[in-house]
Design a protein around this motif. Sequence first.
Motif, PDB file in Angstrom:
ATOM      1  N   PHE A  73      -3.617  -7.134   2.982  1.00 28.67           N
ATOM      2  CA  PHE A  73      -3.186  -5.765   3.269  1.00 28.67           C
ATOM      3  C   PHE A  73      -1.811  -5.503   2.659  1.00 28.67           C
ATOM      4  O   PHE A  73      -1.562  -4.428   2.107  1.00 28.67           O
ATOM      5  CB  PHE A  73      -3.170  -5.517   4.776  1.00 28.67           C
ATOM      6  N   HIS A  74      -0.918  -6.486   2.731  1.00 29.92           N
ATOM      7  CA  HIS A  74       0.410  -6.311   2.134  1.00 29.92           C
ATOM      8  C   HIS A  74       0.312  -6.197   0.609  1.00 29.92           C
ATOM      9  O   HIS A  74       1.069  -5.454  -0.005  1.00 29.92           O
ATOM     10  CB  HIS A  74       1.340  -7.445   2.550  1.00 29.92           C
ATOM     11  N   GLU A  75      -0.614  -6.943   0.018  1.00 31.10           N
ATOM     12  CA  GLU A  75      -0.857  -6.813  -1.429  1.00 31.10           C
ATOM     13  C   GLU A  75      -1.344  -5.392  -1.747  1.00 31.10           C
ATOM     14  O   GLU A  75      -0.922  -4.789  -2.735  1.00 31.10           O
ATOM     15  CB  GLU A  75      -1.916  -7.821  -1.889  1.00 31.10           C
ATOM     16  N   MET A  76      -2.220  -4.887  -0.910  1.00 33.33           N
ATOM     17  CA  MET A  76      -2.774  -3.554  -1.109  1.00 33.33           C
ATOM     18  C   MET A  76      -1.682  -2.489  -0.968  1.00 33.33           C
ATOM     19  O   MET A  76      -1.627  -1.533  -1.755  1.00 33.33           O
ATOM     20  CB  MET A  76      -3.892  -3.310  -0.094  1.00 33.33           C
ATOM     21  N   LYS A  77      -0.781  -2.663   0.008  1.00 33.39           N
ATOM     22  CA  LYS A  77       0.303  -1.705   0.206  1.00 33.39           C
ATOM     23  C   LYS A  77       1.286  -1.730  -0.953  1.00 33.39           C
ATOM     24  O   LYS A  77       1.905  -0.720  -1.267  1.00 33.39           O
ATOM     25  CB  LYS A  77       1.059  -2.021   1.505  1.00 33.39           C
ATOM     26  N   ALA A  78       1.413  -2.881  -1.604  1.00 33.11           N
ATOM     27  CA  ALA A  78       2.321  -3.008  -2.751  1.00 33.11           C
ATOM     28  C   ALA A  78       1.676  -2.506  -4.037  1.00 33.11           C
ATOM     29  O   ALA A  78       2.205  -2.721  -5.120  1.00 33.11           O
ATOM     30  CB  ALA A  78       2.763  -4.458  -2.904  1.00 33.11           C
ATOM     31  N   LYS A  79       0.514  -1.872  -3.904  1.00 30.47           N
ATOM     32  CA  LYS A  79      -0.236  -1.295  -5.024  1.00 30.47           C
ATOM     33  C   LYS A  79      -0.697  -2.346  -6.033  1.00 30.47           C
ATOM     34  O   LYS A  79      -0.788  -2.082  -7.222  1.00 30.47           O
ATOM     35  CB  LYS A  79       0.601  -0.226  -5.727  1.00 30.47           C
ATOM     36  N   ARG A  80      -0.980  -3.552  -5.535  1.00 29.75           N
ATOM     37  CA  ARG A  80      -1.563  -4.592  -6.378  1.00 29.75           C
ATOM     38  C   ARG A  80      -3.063  -4.621  -6.116  1.00 29.75           C
ATOM     39  O   ARG A  80      -3.516  -4.335  -5.016  1.00 29.75           O
ATOM     40  CB  ARG A  80      -0.956  -5.950  -6.052  1.00 29.75           C
ATOM     41  N   SER A  81      -3.815  -4.998  -7.122  1.00 31.00           N
ATOM     42  CA  SER A  81      -5.268  -5.014  -6.993  1.00 31.00           C
ATOM     43  C   SER A  81      -5.710  -6.204  -6.144  1.00 31.00           C
ATOM     44  O   SER A  81      -5.273  -7.336  -6.367  1.00 31.00           O
ATOM     45  CB  SER A  81      -5.910  -5.116  -8.370  1.00 31.00           C
ATOM     46  N   ILE A  82      -6.574  -5.938  -5.170  1.00 30.58           N
ATOM     47  CA  ILE A  82      -7.132  -7.017  -4.353  1.00 30.58           C
ATOM     48  C   ILE A  82      -8.627  -7.135  -4.590  1.00 30.58           C
ATOM     49  O   ILE A  82      -9.326  -7.790  -3.823  1.00 30.58           O
ATOM     50  CB  ILE A  82      -6.850  -6.801  -2.852  1.00 30.58           C
TER      51      ILE A  82
END
Length: 137
Positions: free
Chosen positions: A83-92
């Motif tokens: 979720f933190h990766e997603m919030k940082a606008k990185r692709s998951i």
Amino acid sequence: MSTVIRLARFGKRHNPIYRAVVIDNRKARDDSFIEQVGFYNPNKAKPEISFDQEKVLKWLSVGAQPSDTVASLLKKVGISDLFHEMKAKRSIEGKVATPRADKAKKKALGPKAKARLEAEKAAKEAPAEEAAPAAEA
């Protein structure tokens, strides 16, 4: 309406099993919920934790707040990292949550055990000190 992800208790008396559910925060613990997103069984030697990753990420992105207990379970399972990766606008895309390693619990040593360890250290150091002066002579 503010939504939360929290545990709802099910199971028998003295044998609780929990479902992680999305629910309106004004409703009671076991009231009707919007959607079930996970499962938690603390009654086993190694607690059983399972979440539907896609559902949880969807609800977190919409603004649902996890309770403290659910947040710690999500951290153990590894979904909070995604979720933190997603919030940082990185692709998951294609990534799967990887569980965190359990920390090994160390027992505190009693006074007798501490004294024994210190005596063993002193015994190991004493022969090394006696050998050093003999080598110099």
